[in-house]
Write an enzyme that holds these catalytic residues in place. Sequence first.
Site, mmCIF file in Angstrom:
data_model
loop_
_atom_site.group_PDB
_atom_site.id
_atom_site.type_symbol
_atom_site.label_atom_id
_atom_site.label_comp_id
_atom_site.label_asym_id
_atom_site.label_seq_id
_atom_site.Cartn_x
_atom_site.Cartn_y
_atom_site.Cartn_z
ATOM 1 N N ASP A 1 0.858 -1.176 0.000
ATOM 2 C CA ASP A 1 0.000 0.000 0.000
ATOM 3 C C ASP A 1 0.898 1.231 0.000
ATOM 4 O OD1 ASP A 1 0.970 0.206 2.554
ATOM 5 O OD2 ASP A 1 -0.917 -0.218 3.553
ATOM 6 N N ASP B 1 -7.682 -7.620 0.179
ATOM 7 C CA ASP B 1 -6.777 -7.838 1.305
ATOM 8 C C ASP B 1 -7.563 -7.499 2.557
ATOM 9 O OD1 ASP B 1 -6.495 -4.752 1.039
ATOM 10 O OD2 ASP B 1 -5.510 -5.228 2.941
ATOM 11 N N CYS C 1 -12.148 -28.720 6.651
ATOM 12 C CA CYS C 1 -10.894 -28.000 6.407
ATOM 13 C C CYS C 1 -9.698 -28.946 6.464
ATOM 14 C CB CYS C 1 -10.731 -26.879 7.433
ATOM 15 S SG CYS C 1 -9.212 -25.931 7.223
ATOM 16 N N CYS D 1 -6.493 -27.943 6.856
ATOM 17 C CA CYS D 1 -5.314 -27.309 7.460
ATOM 18 C C CYS D 1 -4.837 -28.123 8.667
ATOM 19 C CB CYS D 1 -5.620 -25.871 7.862
ATOM 20 S SG CYS D 1 -6.306 -25.691 9.518
ATOM 21 N N CYS E 1 -6.971 -28.236 11.819
ATOM 22 C CA CYS E 1 -8.190 -29.054 11.750
ATOM 23 C C CYS E 1 -7.907 -30.547 11.605
ATOM 24 C CB CYS E 1 -9.069 -28.580 10.603
ATOM 25 S SG CYS E 1 -9.780 -26.949 10.910
ATOM 26 N N HIS F 1 -5.275 -21.591 10.065
ATOM 27 C CA HIS F 1 -6.611 -22.060 9.691
ATOM 28 C C HIS F 1 -7.390 -20.973 8.951
ATOM 29 C CE1 HIS F 1 -10.650 -23.642 9.772
ATOM 30 N NE2 HIS F 1 -11.029 -22.486 10.296
#
Lengths: 374, 374
Positions: free
Chosen positions: B91, B265, B303, B305, B308, B334
């Site tokens: 930015d 974002d 999920c 990940c 999980c 996660h």
Amino acid sequence: MSMEFQLLARDAAARRGQIKTAHGTAETPAFMPVGTAGTVKAMLPDQVRETGAEIVLGNTYHLMLRPGAERVAKLGGLHKFMDWPGPILTDSGGFQVMSLGQLRRLDQRGVVFRSHIDGAEIALTPERSIEIQFLLDADISMVLDECTTWPVERREAEKSMRLSLGWAERSKKAFRARRGYALFGIVQGSVFDELRTESAKALVGMAFDGYAVGGLAVGEGQAEMFRTLDVTVPLLPEARPRYLMGVGRPDDILGAVARGIDMFDCVLPTRMGRTGKAFTRRGEINMRNARHAEDPRPIDESCACPACTRFSRAYVHHLFKAAEMLGPMLLTRHNLQHYQTLMRGIREAIAAGTYADFSAKTCAEIDLGDVPAL
Amino acid sequence: MSMEFQLLARDAAARRGQIKTAHGTAETPAFMPVGTAGTVKAMLPDQVRETGAEIVLGNTYHLMLRPGAERVAKLGGLHKFMDWPGPILTDSGGFQVMSLGQLRRLDQRGVVFRSHIDGAEIALTPERSIEIQFLLDADISMVLDECTTWPVERREAEKSMRLSLGWAERSKKAFRARRGYALFGIVQGSVFDELRTESAKALVGMAFDGYAVGGLAVGEGQAEMFRTLDVTVPLLPEARPRYLMGVGRPDDILGAVARGIDMFDCVLPTRMGRTGKAFTRRGEINMRNARHAEDPRPIDESCACPACTRFSRAYVHHLFKAAEMLGPMLLTRHNLQHYQTLMRGIREAIAAGTYADFSAKTCAEIDLGDVPAL
């Protein structure tokens, strides 16, 4: 009906071995990262494993208070809870009761203390400590003992050591022997040779699966610690593993291995990593120091950990200045890997019969101090 | 001499594309994790990549203050510094100057502010912002703009938008065009249709490589945000990527994609992860809640990940109660994976021409709320 310990090689008093627990094998001499509350702080279990660690330590005191031993058991035990399928050793809770809990009463029966979390009054007896470690499903349990403070009068140390012997006997009675599970006794007696001798002989008489040396690294200094090991270790049976509790810096470990110690645990690599201190082959360095601010070199050129292969000193310095969580994450990773690399070097040197030389060279390199600034 | 943007598919106003930067390709619609100070908080870059993220955002304001743009350049640029070889968008610094810095002066020339770190007085002009982003080696740079607060009077919004247009023109002049590098303009004008229209048309006249919609998600509410997008997006060229800054929750993203937005974002998945909040297919849940204390189920059954697949809700709950760093690490992982899984679903649905259906089903599942307690 216990844990197998195999001695693979000897080099003078140093020993190369293997402990075979219900959850797998750990090569010795071994360093156990400390996983206080069911996590080696700032690390995923896979990352702990990647450093080379094969066995971790869990703290009975912390886990009994939160989340509670019964809850961990209900959730399938500590291995499953924290996703560490390998061997776990738990301490008895005694050390932290005295350092963290607000002690209310200590006598032959056990200790009563107030939780540092919520002030609840809790009793810990030898029997309850063993039960908690059983509920956690620790591969190696420790007897409840009183760890005397430093310095301590001989009279006080004697009284405390005898109390611990009584607790050791009760701990052994309460322990349920199973294949792959072990209970270790803990030698106490501060720096008093006769007390250490009395403690060691009495514990050996009780026939534990392994023997710890407790009450050291509490302020007595390295020379006194080594001297106490010189007195204590020869009294312990050759065929059983020996564990020096809460030790230490790399040179402490090197000296203790030379005296026949097989297992270590210490919060230094993790705790110091969280505050910006890195262990390197050339000693300890503080990553917050301004000299690292523009240094493109790795923390330790010889280290294969992600912190060293992927990032500069300048970046790690920046992370600590900016209080970014990745700083503690990277340095914990690095420090644990540094310790495990040391232990691998130790094991290989013992097997090769070159341990004295390895130890001297390693200490000499530490003494060099950090690489010169650019 | 710019960044290539390829449109692969359309489904009503939703677009499936690719941006091809000097440091690699990112599939759109894309969600960019926020790497404020050269690190996506609590994550190693490899872990960020494992979630499916292809492009991350860096904050000019934070990096210019610490470690400093010139230092990052000297160390080889932000990609090397933070070990993120993929695309990076930065930015302009304007938003944080106004939210974090102590503003001293704002006029046509630029802003003067006091650093929130050490109080140093620092000037930021459009030219300096572009120079900093050049020094960081950002693949996508943003023009310096003033982000108006909410609510704001039309007169104030108009003045601010015109100021931003002047800064956009100067930013463009200062930007060095190179293959694979892009400069995005930022449409301002709060929720006033005429102002948004004027801003968008003027920026399109300057021919930027991409267009951001700024000044939204600042308190105006989702309906007003969507209405503003309905006015603004159709004025932007089809052939260039569109970026909705600082947005948002999954349903915000779904609605914005339906209106033709390509890039997002937001700090929510990382920031909320650090405080114990998990995004799931069935909405947001607070892992600190006592209902999870003995729940052996994963955070989100669907999920993949590590949080999980390897840990229970009970364990994650415990980590947050015990203030263990692994809690934020696991939930950040996660949440970022949840967002990237959402983005992949969005991209696949657009390609398949089923986006409206996908969006409706995803929102309906969120509305179900968490699975019932055991």
